[in-house]
Design a protein around this motif. Structure first.
Motif, PDB file in Angstrom:
ATOM      1  N   TRP A  59       0.856  -1.177   0.000  1.00  0.00           N
ATOM      2  CA  TRP A  59       0.000   0.000   0.000  1.00  0.00           C
ATOM      3  C   TRP A  59       0.894   1.228   0.000  1.00  0.00           C
ATOM      4  O   TRP A  59       2.099   1.150   0.219  1.00  0.00           O
ATOM      5  N   SER A  60       0.284   2.373  -0.256  1.00  0.00           N
ATOM      6  CA  SER A  60       1.040   3.616  -0.349  1.00  0.00           C
ATOM      7  C   SER A  60       0.652   4.516   0.823  1.00  0.00           C
ATOM      8  O   SER A  60      -0.345   5.242   0.759  1.00  0.00           O
ATOM      9  N   HIS A  64      -2.353   8.499   2.176  1.00  0.00           N
ATOM     10  CA  HIS A  64      -3.375   8.548   3.223  1.00  0.00           C
ATOM     11  C   HIS A  64      -2.937   9.244   4.499  1.00  0.00           C
ATOM     12  O   HIS A  64      -3.784   9.579   5.334  1.00  0.00           O
ATOM     13  N   LEU A  65      -1.640   9.435   4.687  1.00  0.00           N
ATOM     14  CA  LEU A  65      -1.149  10.050   5.913  1.00  0.00           C
ATOM     15  C   LEU A  65      -0.525  11.401   5.622  1.00  0.00           C
ATOM     16  O   LEU A  65       0.242  11.544   4.666  1.00  0.00           O
ATOM     17  N   GLY A  66      -0.837  12.382   6.456  1.00  0.00           N
ATOM     18  CA  GLY A  66      -0.175  13.671   6.379  1.00  0.00           C
ATOM     19  C   GLY A  66       1.037  13.696   7.283  1.00  0.00           C
ATOM     20  O   GLY A  66       0.986  13.233   8.422  1.00  0.00           O
ATOM     21  N   GLY A 286       0.865   3.048  10.139  1.00  0.00           N
ATOM     22  CA  GLY A 286      -0.352   3.467   9.449  1.00  0.00           C
ATOM     23  C   GLY A 286      -1.291   2.316   9.173  1.00  0.00           C
ATOM     24  O   GLY A 286      -2.511   2.438   9.332  1.00  0.00           O
ATOM     25  N   ARG A 287      -0.732   1.189   8.776  1.00  0.00           N
ATOM     26  CA  ARG A 287      -1.582   0.026   8.530  1.00  0.00           C
ATOM     27  C   ARG A 287      -2.225  -0.452   9.817  1.00  0.00           C
ATOM     28  O   ARG A 287      -3.429  -0.780   9.845  1.00  0.00           O
ATOM     29  N   GLU A 292      -4.991   2.231   5.801  1.00  0.00           N
ATOM     30  CA  GLU A 292      -5.160   1.579   4.499  1.00  0.00           C
ATOM     31  C   GLU A 292      -6.566   1.785   3.953  1.00  0.00           C
ATOM     32  O   GLU A 292      -6.784   1.775   2.744  1.00  0.00           O
ATOM     33  N   ASN A 293      -7.512   1.962   4.865  1.00  0.00           N
ATOM     34  CA  ASN A 293      -8.906   2.081   4.466  1.00  0.00           C
ATOM     35  C   ASN A 293      -9.290   3.486   4.044  1.00  0.00           C
ATOM     36  O   ASN A 293     -10.437   3.737   3.669  1.00  0.00           O
ATOM     37  N   GLY A 294      -8.359   4.421   4.122  1.00  0.00           N
ATOM     38  CA  GLY A 294      -8.640   5.784   3.695  1.00  0.00           C
ATOM     39  C   GLY A 294      -8.032   6.795   4.637  1.00  0.00           C
ATOM     40  O   GLY A 294      -7.676   6.467   5.776  1.00  0.00           O
ATOM     41  N   PRO A 295      -7.899   8.041   4.182  1.00  0.00           N
ATOM     42  CA  PRO A 295      -7.275   9.078   5.003  1.00  0.00           C
ATOM     43  C   PRO A 295      -8.157   9.509   6.159  1.00  0.00           C
ATOM     44  O   PRO A 295      -9.367   9.316   6.149  1.00  0.00           O
ATOM     45  N   ARG A 296      -7.518  10.096   7.183  1.00  0.00           N
ATOM     46  CA  ARG A 296      -8.227  10.689   8.297  1.00  0.00           C
ATOM     47  C   ARG A 296      -7.917  12.175   8.323  1.00  0.00           C
ATOM     48  O   ARG A 296      -6.880  12.624   7.846  1.00  0.00           O
TER      49      ARG A 296
END
Length: 306
Positions: A59-60, A64-66, A286-287, A292-296
């Motif tokens: 995954w990338s 998804h993470l800042g 992050g995983r 993985e399911n989307g950004p917060r």
């Protein structure tokens, strides 16, 4: 001054970022090779050459993470070591607790102060290191790079030492006598039973955990530009497997991680190993947190792939 950031990524507002990167280029007690104060800049510069898809975890994370790289925290000219380390702990204590804190050294003496701010109560420190670092003091200083293990135990934390292959007889005796220290010597980890036991212990961790990685844990053939290199050591995939095992367990409350003792490498090999290691830590965290399911928090990032 050039903005410190993960290359190709915009620097997020610290109040909205999922990952806080704190450069701590502290170098005061090195006893062999100098240059660790340049480690954070070299690591961050090397991220320009990273592909942001994690090939092992599939995954990338940076989609998804800042990420926010915080201002450098350094010792002032006339500041006493104990005052600097107190200030370092206070600075980490003031940072948001719902983010991943990744600190970039600098020498290994910074770790107990980072932990003091982020994990004030008893927890577990997983320390990947060629050295036991259990001396009460070294060359007249309790804040030496040879002392973080001692300071962490004195603060009540459990120690899990991994990759050790250089220590004094008094340190070996302490490891044997102290039930709060588990130590996996590097050569022992060549045996599959010992490796499996370590992975099982990491997978069983729970509660507050800090991950500290001294770059000298690597075999010098893979990452040799460090403060005090030692023959033998772990390989890239060994360290990756340990990081993944440590962070995969949802029972682990990761309070932060550090990467220390990098000296910029003219060939830039060790710089790249450290940079990619930082990416792997972020990807594993992050995983585990479900990114993985989307950004917060609106943290999705447009990545300029090269």
């Amino acid at each position: 001054m050039t903005e410190l950031r993960y290359q190709l990524l915009p620097n997020r507002d610290p109040e909205a970022a999922d990952v806080l990167v704190l450069p701590v280029p502290h170098e005061l007690t090195v006893s062999y090779r100098a240059g660790t104060h340049n480690g954070p800049d070299a690591l961050l510069a090397a991220t320009a050459q990273l592909e942001y898809y994690d090939e092992d975890l599939a995954w990338s994370p940076f989609q998804h993470l800042g990420v926010s790289v915080l201002p450098t925290l350094e010792k002032t000219l006339w500041e006493r070591p104990e005052d600097f380390h107190r200030r370092l702990g206070e600075a980490t204590a003031a940072l948001r607790r719902d983010s991943l804190l990744l600190c970039l050294g600098g020498e290994h003496s910074i770790t107990p102060s980072l932990v003091a701010g982020r994990m004030p109560g008893p927890g577990t420190v997983v320390m990947l290191d060629a050295h036991a670092d259990l001396r009460p003091s070294y060359e007249g200083s309790a804040y030496s790079h040879a002392c973080p293990g001692h300071r962490l135990r004195a603060a009540g934390h459990r120690l899990l030492l991994v990759g050790v292959r250089s220590l004094m007889d008094a340190e070996a005796e302490r490891i044997e006598a102290d039930a709060g220290i588990d130590c996996y010597m590097a050569r022992r980890l060549r045996q599959s039973a010992a490796w499996d036991a370590l992975l099982a212990q990491l997978a069983a961790l729970s509660g507050p955990v800090w991950l500290s990685i001294d770059m000298d844990v690597f075999d010098p053939g893979q990452a040799g530009s460090v403060g005090t290199p030692q023959p033998g050591g772990l390989g890239w995939y060994d360290v990756c497997e340990l990081v993944e095992a440590c962070l995969a367990n949802p029972a682990v409350d990761l309070r932060g991680a550090d990467i220390v003792e990098l000296i910029p490498d003219p060939a830039q090999v060790t710089d790249m190993v450290a940079a990619k290691l930082s990416q792997r830590i972020i990807a594993c965290w992050g995983r585990a947190q479900g990114y993985e399911n989307g950004p917060r928090n609106g943290s999705q990032t447009e990545v300029d792939y090269h």
